[in-house]
Design a protein around this motif. Structure first.
Motif, PDB file in Angstrom:
ATOM      1  N   GLU A 160       1.100   9.228 -32.445  1.00 33.99           N
ATOM      2  CA  GLU A 160       0.508   8.655 -31.281  1.00 33.99           C
ATOM      3  C   GLU A 160       1.361   8.284 -30.248  1.00 33.99           C
ATOM      4  O   GLU A 160       0.790   8.502 -28.953  1.00 33.99           O
ATOM      5  N   THR A 161       2.411   7.670 -30.368  1.00 33.25           N
ATOM      6  CA  THR A 161       3.072   7.328 -29.382  1.00 33.25           C
ATOM      7  C   THR A 161       3.926   8.676 -28.628  1.00 33.25           C
ATOM      8  O   THR A 161       4.194   8.367 -27.320  1.00 33.25           O
ATOM      9  N   ALA A 162       4.265   9.426 -29.441  1.00 33.27           N
ATOM     10  CA  ALA A 162       4.870  10.827 -28.746  1.00 33.27           C
ATOM     11  C   ALA A 162       3.751  11.537 -27.713  1.00 33.27           C
ATOM     12  O   ALA A 162       4.009  11.765 -26.873  1.00 33.27           O
ATOM     13  N   LEU A 163       2.393  11.328 -28.353  1.00 30.19           N
ATOM     14  CA  LEU A 163       1.205  11.967 -27.520  1.00 30.19           C
ATOM     15  C   LEU A 163       1.159  11.258 -26.169  1.00 30.19           C
ATOM     16  O   LEU A 163       0.987  11.718 -25.231  1.00 30.19           O
ATOM     17  N   LEU A 164       1.526   9.728 -26.346  1.00 34.65           N
ATOM     18  CA  LEU A 164       1.325   8.797 -25.170  1.00 34.65           C
ATOM     19  C   LEU A 164       2.371   9.461 -23.989  1.00 34.65           C
ATOM     20  O   LEU A 164       1.983   9.505 -22.908  1.00 34.65           O
ATOM     21  N   ASP A 165       3.606   9.506 -24.457  1.00 36.37           N
ATOM     22  CA  ASP A 165       4.786   9.904 -23.711  1.00 36.37           C
ATOM     23  C   ASP A 165       4.436  11.394 -23.018  1.00 36.37           C
ATOM     24  O   ASP A 165       4.817  11.422 -21.847  1.00 36.37           O
ATOM     25  N   SER A 166       3.807  12.012 -23.950  1.00 37.82           N
ATOM     26  CA  SER A 166       3.705  13.336 -23.412  1.00 37.82           C
ATOM     27  C   SER A 166       2.510  13.482 -22.215  1.00 37.82           C
ATOM     28  O   SER A 166       2.687  14.202 -21.145  1.00 37.82           O
ATOM     29  N   LEU A 167       1.630  12.725 -22.462  1.00 34.01           N
ATOM     30  CA  LEU A 167       0.416  12.385 -21.583  1.00 34.01           C
ATOM     31  C   LEU A 167       1.120  11.784 -20.205  1.00 34.01           C
ATOM     32  O   LEU A 167       0.467  11.959 -19.205  1.00 34.01           O
ATOM     33  N   GLU A 168       2.253  10.983 -20.255  1.00 40.35           N
ATOM     34  CA  GLU A 168       2.615  10.405 -19.217  1.00 40.35           C
ATOM     35  C   GLU A 168       3.481  11.533 -18.613  1.00 40.35           C
ATOM     36  O   GLU A 168       4.276  11.121 -17.368  1.00 40.35           O
ATOM     37  N   GLY A 169       3.880  12.889 -19.043  1.00 42.51           N
ATOM     38  CA  GLY A 169       4.560  13.767 -18.347  1.00 42.51           C
ATOM     39  C   GLY A 169       6.015  13.719 -18.934  1.00 42.51           C
ATOM     40  O   GLY A 169       6.574  14.308 -17.964  1.00 42.51           O
ATOM     41  N   PHE A 170       6.317  13.314 -19.915  1.00 42.38           N
ATOM     42  CA  PHE A 170       7.745  13.368 -20.501  1.00 42.38           C
ATOM     43  C   PHE A 170       7.651  14.327 -21.729  1.00 42.38           C
ATOM     44  O   PHE A 170       6.536  14.767 -22.230  1.00 42.38           O
ATOM     45  N   ARG A 171       8.888  14.465 -22.311  1.00 41.68           N
ATOM     46  CA  ARG A 171       8.986  15.085 -23.486  1.00 41.68           C
ATOM     47  C   ARG A 171       8.378  14.312 -24.652  1.00 41.68           C
ATOM     48  O   ARG A 171       8.393  12.931 -24.555  1.00 41.68           O
ATOM     49  N   GLY A 172       7.612  14.942 -25.465  1.00 40.05           N
ATOM     50  CA  GLY A 172       6.797  14.265 -26.568  1.00 40.05           C
ATOM     51  C   GLY A 172       7.843  13.455 -27.785  1.00 40.05           C
ATOM     52  O   GLY A 172       7.865  14.220 -28.617  1.00 40.05           O
ATOM     53  N   GLN A 173       8.145  12.423 -27.351  1.00 37.67           N
ATOM     54  CA  GLN A 173       8.969  11.865 -28.496  1.00 37.67           C
ATOM     55  C   GLN A 173       8.367  10.444 -28.537  1.00 37.67           C
ATOM     56  O   GLN A 173       7.793   9.801 -27.849  1.00 37.67           O
ATOM     57  N   PRO A 174       8.345  10.111 -30.250  1.00 41.12           N
ATOM     58  CA  PRO A 174       7.733   8.946 -30.493  1.00 41.12           C
ATOM     59  C   PRO A 174       8.362   7.656 -29.909  1.00 41.12           C
ATOM     60  O   PRO A 174       9.824   7.490 -29.642  1.00 41.12           O
ATOM     61  N   ARG A 175       7.584   6.526 -29.509  1.00 40.11           N
ATOM     62  CA  ARG A 175       8.241   5.423 -29.449  1.00 40.11           C
ATOM     63  C   ARG A 175       8.464   4.363 -30.310  1.00 40.11           C
ATOM     64  O   ARG A 175       7.767   4.401 -31.181  1.00 40.11           O
ATOM     65  N   LEU A 176       9.428   3.361 -30.056  1.00 37.65           N
ATOM     66  CA  LEU A 176       9.378   2.327 -30.931  1.00 37.65           C
ATOM     67  C   LEU A 176       8.216   1.394 -30.977  1.00 37.65           C
ATOM     68  O   LEU A 176       7.565   0.952 -30.142  1.00 37.65           O
ATOM     69  N   LYS A 177       7.954   0.993 -32.347  1.00 36.37           N
ATOM     70  CA  LYS A 177       6.668  -0.001 -32.382  1.00 36.37           C
ATOM     71  C   LYS A 177       6.956  -1.006 -33.338  1.00 36.37           C
ATOM     72  O   LYS A 177       7.645  -0.825 -34.307  1.00 36.37           O
ATOM     73  N   PRO A 178       6.683  -2.354 -32.953  1.00 33.12           N
ATOM     74  CA  PRO A 178       6.029  -2.859 -31.822  1.00 33.12           C
ATOM     75  C   PRO A 178       6.824  -2.435 -30.524  1.00 33.12           C
ATOM     76  O   PRO A 178       8.067  -2.509 -30.484  1.00 33.12           O
ATOM     77  N   PRO A 179       6.209  -2.743 -29.260  1.00 33.87           N
ATOM     78  CA  PRO A 179       4.629  -3.048 -29.103  1.00 33.87           C
ATOM     79  C   PRO A 179       3.922  -1.680 -29.571  1.00 33.87           C
ATOM     80  O   PRO A 179       4.240  -0.508 -29.152  1.00 33.87           O
ATOM     81  N   PHE A 180       2.608  -2.113 -30.062  1.00 33.48           N
ATOM     82  CA  PHE A 180       1.683  -1.050 -30.447  1.00 33.48           C
ATOM     83  C   PHE A 180       0.868  -0.677 -29.271  1.00 33.48           C
ATOM     84  O   PHE A 180       0.782  -1.588 -28.160  1.00 33.48           O
ATOM     85  N   PRO A 181       0.403   0.526 -29.287  1.00 32.10           N
ATOM     86  CA  PRO A 181      -0.381   1.044 -28.026  1.00 32.10           C
ATOM     87  C   PRO A 181      -1.403  -0.023 -27.646  1.00 32.10           C
ATOM     88  O   PRO A 181      -1.998   0.105 -26.600  1.00 32.10           O
ATOM     89  N   ALA A 182      -2.017  -0.764 -28.674  1.00 33.64           N
ATOM     90  CA  ALA A 182      -3.030  -1.674 -28.361  1.00 33.64           C
ATOM     91  C   ALA A 182      -2.660  -2.616 -27.282  1.00 33.64           C
ATOM     92  O   ALA A 182      -3.333  -3.219 -26.520  1.00 33.64           O
ATOM     93  N   VAL A 183      -1.443  -2.963 -27.142  1.00 32.09           N
ATOM     94  CA  VAL A 183      -0.724  -3.850 -26.277  1.00 32.09           C
ATOM     95  C   VAL A 183      -0.164  -3.343 -25.237  1.00 32.09           C
ATOM     96  O   VAL A 183      -0.392  -3.597 -23.989  1.00 32.09           O
ATOM     97  N   ALA A 184       0.667  -2.246 -25.352  1.00 31.43           N
ATOM     98  CA  ALA A 184       1.253  -1.561 -24.433  1.00 31.43           C
ATOM     99  C   ALA A 184       1.318   0.159 -24.791  1.00 31.43           C
ATOM    100  O   ALA A 184       2.089   0.540 -25.444  1.00 31.43           O
ATOM    101  N   GLY A 185       0.295   0.738 -24.319  1.00 28.97           N
ATOM    102  CA  GLY A 185      -0.011   2.271 -24.789  1.00 28.97           C
ATOM    103  C   GLY A 185       0.265   2.786 -23.402  1.00 28.97           C
ATOM    104  O   GLY A 185       1.593   2.906 -22.784  1.00 28.97           O
ATOM    105  N   LEU A 186      -0.646   3.690 -23.104  1.00 27.98           N
ATOM    106  CA  LEU A 186      -0.658   4.746 -21.779  1.00 27.98           C
ATOM    107  C   LEU A 186      -0.332   3.695 -20.613  1.00 27.98           C
ATOM    108  O   LEU A 186      -0.984   2.705 -20.423  1.00 27.98           O
ATOM    109  N   TYR A 187       0.814   3.999 -19.895  1.00 23.09           N
ATOM    110  CA  TYR A 187       1.077   3.243 -18.827  1.00 23.09           C
ATOM    111  C   TYR A 187       1.553   1.820 -19.066  1.00 23.09           C
ATOM    112  O   TYR A 187       1.240   1.005 -18.319  1.00 23.09           O
ATOM    113  N   ALA A 188       1.775   1.508 -20.080  1.00 16.20           N
ATOM    114  CA  ALA A 188       2.006   0.349 -20.753  1.00 16.20           C
ATOM    115  C   ALA A 188       0.806  -0.663 -20.938  1.00 16.20           C
ATOM    116  O   ALA A 188       1.023  -1.950 -20.543  1.00 16.20           O
ATOM    117  N   ALA A 189      -0.368   0.016 -20.843  1.00 11.90           N
ATOM    118  CA  ALA A 189      -1.573  -0.730 -20.775  1.00 11.90           C
ATOM    119  C   ALA A 189      -2.246  -0.675 -22.061  1.00 11.90           C
ATOM    120  O   ALA A 189      -1.887   0.112 -22.898  1.00 11.90           O
TER     121      ALA A 189
END
Lengths: 428, 217
Positions: free
Chosen positions: A172-201
Motif C-alpha cells: 500500500e505505501t509503495a502504491l502511494l509513492d507510485s500514485l504520487e509519481g515516484f518509483r514505487g517503493q514502500p514507506r516506513l510505517k508509522p506513520p500509517f496511511p490513515a494519518v499520512a497517506g496520499l500527499y501526506a493526508a
C-alpha cells in the motif's frame, strides 16, 4: 456441506453485466447517502468484513482510523494492482462487474469523508482499464459521481489510474509513492496511511473485493454479512482455483469452505492424477499438501496450520510437478520484483535464485538446504516490507514438506521430473 | 530530434487534460509516460524531456521513475508486444514450452523485436488469469488457454497482418501505441466489446445455478 454464494459474481453471466443496465441502480449508495457517515463505518465494523487483499485487516476499523474534523482532505485509494502469483479474482471482477466497485467507492468515500478517490489498476490489463473508465463515465453521466451526487451535498471525483508493471505497487505505501509519481517503493510505517497517506493526508487503501463487498453490506445489513463465514472470518469471498484441477475458475463462497469441498465442485484434480501441493492464498503463503484438504479456509484456521489465507488464490499442483522448479520460479519472481530499497530482500532474493537454480539442476548437497533456509532467515522479519517475507514462504514450506525431493535431486544429479507431463497437453 | 510543433501541441493538449485530474501535478507522471509511449512506441529521450518540462521536473527525476517500471520500454517495442507468462503456474501448465518454441519460431528472444518491427517478445510475470493458464498477452490483451501451436499461429497472424481477437477483449486487437494511450487515461470506445466474463470466470456461478445455491436473503 458448504455451498456457493454468488453475490459479486451473480451477474457475471449477463452479457452486459459491466454496464449500469446490467448492474442496477446504485440503491445501496442512495441508502448510504441518507445515513450518517459514522453509522456506515459502524455497520462495516459490525459486519466483520476483513480486507480481501490478503492481510485480512478489519475494514471498518481501518476506516475508523481516519481522523475526522481535521480540516485536511481525505483520500480513498483502491488497490487494484492484483499481481500476487495465483491471484486472479479482482481482474475478472472489474472486467464483469466494475459498477460494484464504483458503488462501493461512493459509499466508502462518503463514510470516511473523502472527496477524491482513485482506482490504482495494474497496467497490464487494458480491457479491464477500458471497462473501469466506461463504468466511471456512466456513473458521472448519471450523477452518481461529481458534484452533489444523487441530490445529496456530497461531492466525489473518481480517477482511474493505470500502473506500469511493478508487483511492489500492490504494497500500500509503495502504491502511494507510485500514485504520487515516484518509483514505487514502500514507506516506513508509522506513520500509517490513515494519518499520512496520499500527499501526506489521511488515506484509506482497500482492495477491490473489499470495497465491492460494501454495497451488499449496506443493502442487506451487517448481520446478513456476518451470518456467513466463520466466527472471526465473516462473510463471503471469491476463491480462485487454478492449475491441475478439472474445472479451474472463480468460486464465490463463505469463508471457511475447505479445499476438499471446492475440489468436489470443480471436478477434482485432473483425471488420472493426485494432489501434491497447493497454495491457499498466492505464492507468498506457505504451501500446503494433501493433509490440509480439510482445513477451513478462513484467516484463523489457515494461520494455525502455518500458512495464510491471503487472497484465496488456490494454485493446485499434481504429482507431476517438481516442487523445486515451482520454488525456483516463484523465487525468480520475487528477485525480479524486489524494489531494491532494502538489502535483505534485494540481495537475499538474488542469492536464493542463484542457489535454487543449482539445486534444481541437481548440483547441490544437503548443506545447501541449510544455506537457503539461512538466507530466508536473514530476509524474514528483516525486510522493509512484506515482499521479502513472502519470498521466504515457498522456501521454508517446500523444505518442510518436500525435503526428500531436494535430496533426490542431489542424489541423481538432476531433476527427476519430466516437465512435459505437467502441461495441459502432456501425455495423460 | 524533438517533437514537431504539431505533435507537441497534441501531446500538450492531452497532457493538460490528464494533469487536471490530479490534486498534485506530479501524480500525472505515470500516465504521461504511457502517453509518450503511445507516441513513440517506447519512452524515448524526447518523451522523457516532454514529461520533465510539462511537470516541472528534471529529466533525471523522470528517467529515475520510468526505468523502475517494466511496462515502459527503453527501445521500440513491436507493433504487437507479445508476453508469455512464465510465472510458476503458467510455466508448469505449459508456458515454459510455449516460450521455448515461440522464441525458436520467431527468432528473437526476451525483450527483442523482429527486424520488421512487428513483434517483440517478453517473459511476463503473473497476469491475474491463472484459471486460464497458460496465458499470453498481446499489447496487454488476454489470449487465454494457449498451446505452443496456437502461440506460433498467433504470432504468424500478427506478422502477416491478419486480424486476431483477444479471448476477453475487443473484436480487433489494437496496436501497442493505441494500448498505451488507453493506459494514459484516454480510452477508446471499445469497452463494450468482448464477453463480460467467460469460461472459468463463470464456473462457480454455473455450478451454483445448477444446484440452486444462492446467497442468504
Amino acid at each position: 456441506m458448504t455451498t456457493l454464494t454468488p453475490i459479486l459474481t451473480k451477474n457475471w453471466d449477463l452479457p452486459n453485466s459491466f454496464t449500469l443496465e446490467g448492474y442496477g441502480d446504485y440503491s445501496a449508495a442512495k441508502k448510504a447517502l441518507g445515513m450518517e457517515p459514522d453509522a456506515i463505518i459502524q455497520a462495516v465494523k459490525d459486519s466483520g468484513l476483513r480486507g480481501r487483499g490478503g492481510a485480512g485487516f478489519p475494514t471498518g476499523m481501518k476506516w475508523g482510523f481516519i481522523p475526522q474534523g481535521d480540516g485536511k482532505p481525505h483520500y480513498l485509494v483502491v488497490n487494484a494492482d492484483e499481481s500476487e502469483p495465483g491471484t486472479c479474482k479482482d481482474i475478472p471482477l472489474m472486467m464483469a462487474n466494475p459498477h460494484a466497485l464504483v458503488e462501493g467507492i461512493i459509499i466508502t468515500a462518503y463514510a470516511i469523508r473523502a472527496n477524491h478517490a482513485f482506482i490504482y489498476v495494474r497496467g497490464e490489463v487494458v480491457h479491464v482499464v477500458r471497462r473501469l473508465h466506461a463504468a466511471v463515465r456512466e456513473a458521472y453521466e448519471k450523477g452518481y459521481l461529481g458534484n452533489g451526487i444523487m441530490g445529496s451535498g456530497f461531492d466525489l471525483e473518481l480517477v482511474v489510474h493505470s500502473g506500469a508493471g511493478a508487483y511492489i505497487c500492490g504494497e500500500e505505501t509503495a502504491l502511494l509513492d507510485s500514485l504520487e509519481g515516484f518509483r514505487g517503493q514502500p514507506r516506513l510505517k508509522p506513520p500509517f496511511p490513515a494519518v499520512a497517506g496520499l500527499y501526506a493526508a489521511p488515506t484509506v487503501i482497500n482492495n477491490v473485493e473489499s470495497i465491492a463487498s460494501v454495497p451488499s453490506i449496506v443493502a442487506n445489513g451487517a448481520d446478513w454479512f456476518a451470518g456467513m463465514g466463520t466466527e472471526k472470518s465473516k462473510g463471503f469471498g471469491i476463491f480462485s482455483l487454478s492449475g491441475h484441477v478439472t474445472r479451474p475458475g472463480q468460486y464465490e463462497a463463505p469463508l471457511g469452505i475447505t479445499l476438499r469441498e471446492l475440489l468436489d465442485m470443480a471436478g477434482g484434480i485432473r483425471e488420472g492424477h493426485q494432489l501434491k501441493f497447493w497454495t491457499p492464498g498466492g505464492s507468498s503463503t506457505p504451501i500446503f499438501t494433501e493433509e490440509h484438504l480439510d482445513v477451513p479456509l478462513d484467516f484463523e484456521s489457515v494461520g494455525a496450520k502455518g500458512s495464510m489465507l491471503g487472497t484465496r488464490a488456490l494454485q493446485i499442483f499434481d504429482e507431476t510437478t517438481c516442487v523445486l522448479r515451482a520454488t525456483l520460479r516463484w523465487t525468480e519472481f520475487y528477485a525480479h520484483e524486489s524494489c531494491g530499497k532494502c538489502t535483505p530482500c534485494r540481495e537475499g532474493t538474488y542469492w536464493l535464485k542463484q542457489v535454487l537454480k543449482r539445486l534444481e539442476a541437481g548440483q547441490g548437497g544437503e548443506e545447501d538446504i541449510a544455506t537457503i533456509t539461512d538466507i530466508a532467515d536473514n530476509i524474514l522479519g528483516r525486510s522493509f516490507c512484506a515482499l521479502g517475507d513472502g519470498a521466504t514462504s515457498p522456501i521454508y514450506s517446500s523444505v518442510k514438506y518436500f525435503r526428500d525431493e531436494y535430496l533426490k535431486h542431489f542424489e541423481i544429479g538432476g531433476c527427476p521430473f519430466d516437465p512435459a507431463l505437467s502441461t495441459v497437453w502432456g501425455p495423460k | 530530434m524533438t517533437y514537431s510543433p504539431e505533435v507537441r501541441e497534441r501531446l500538450e493538449t492531452d497532457a493538460k487534460e490528464i494533469i487536471g485530474r490530479y490534486p498534485k501535478t506530479r501524480s500525472a507522471l505515470l500516465p504521461l509516460l504511457h502517453l509518450v509511449q503511445s507516441e513513440d512506441g517506447y519512452v524515448s529521450d524526447d518523451g522523457h524531456e516532454f514529461c520533465a518540462e510539462i511537470l516541472g521536473l528534471s529529466k533525471a527525476e523522470v528517467v529515475g521513475v520510468s526505468t523502475f517500471y517494466t511496462m515502459y520500454k527503453r527501445k521500440p517495442a513491436g507493433e504487437y508486444h507479445v508476453g508469455v507468462c512464465i510465472n510458476t503456474l503458467c510455466a508448469v501448465m505449459g508456458g515454459d514450452q510455449i516460450w521455448s518454441e515461440l522464441t525458436e519460431h520467431v527468432g528473437v528472444g526476451a525483450d527483442e523485436t523482429t527486424a520488421d518491427g512487428k513483434v517483440s517478445l517478453e517473459r511476463i510475470e503473473c497476469n491475474a488469469a491463472c484459471d486460464f493458464a497458460p496465458v499470453m498477452m498481446v499489447n496487454w490483451e488476454f489470449f487465454d488457454n494457449q498451446t505452443p501451436e496456437s502461440a506460433k499461429q498467433l504470432v504468424d497472424d500478427l506478422r502477416d497482418g491478419r486480424a486476431v481477437s483477444p479471448t476477453r477483449g475487443p473484436k480487433k486487437l489494437c496496436s501497442f501505441k493505441d494500448a498505451s494511450r488507453i493506459l494514459a487515461g484516454l480510452p477508446d470506445d471499445l469497452a463494450g466489446d468482448g464477453p463480460a466474463a467467460s469460461g472459468p470466470s463463470l464456473e462457480g456461478l454455473r455450478i451454483a445455478k445448477a444446484n440452486g445455491w444462492e446467497a442468504p436473503k
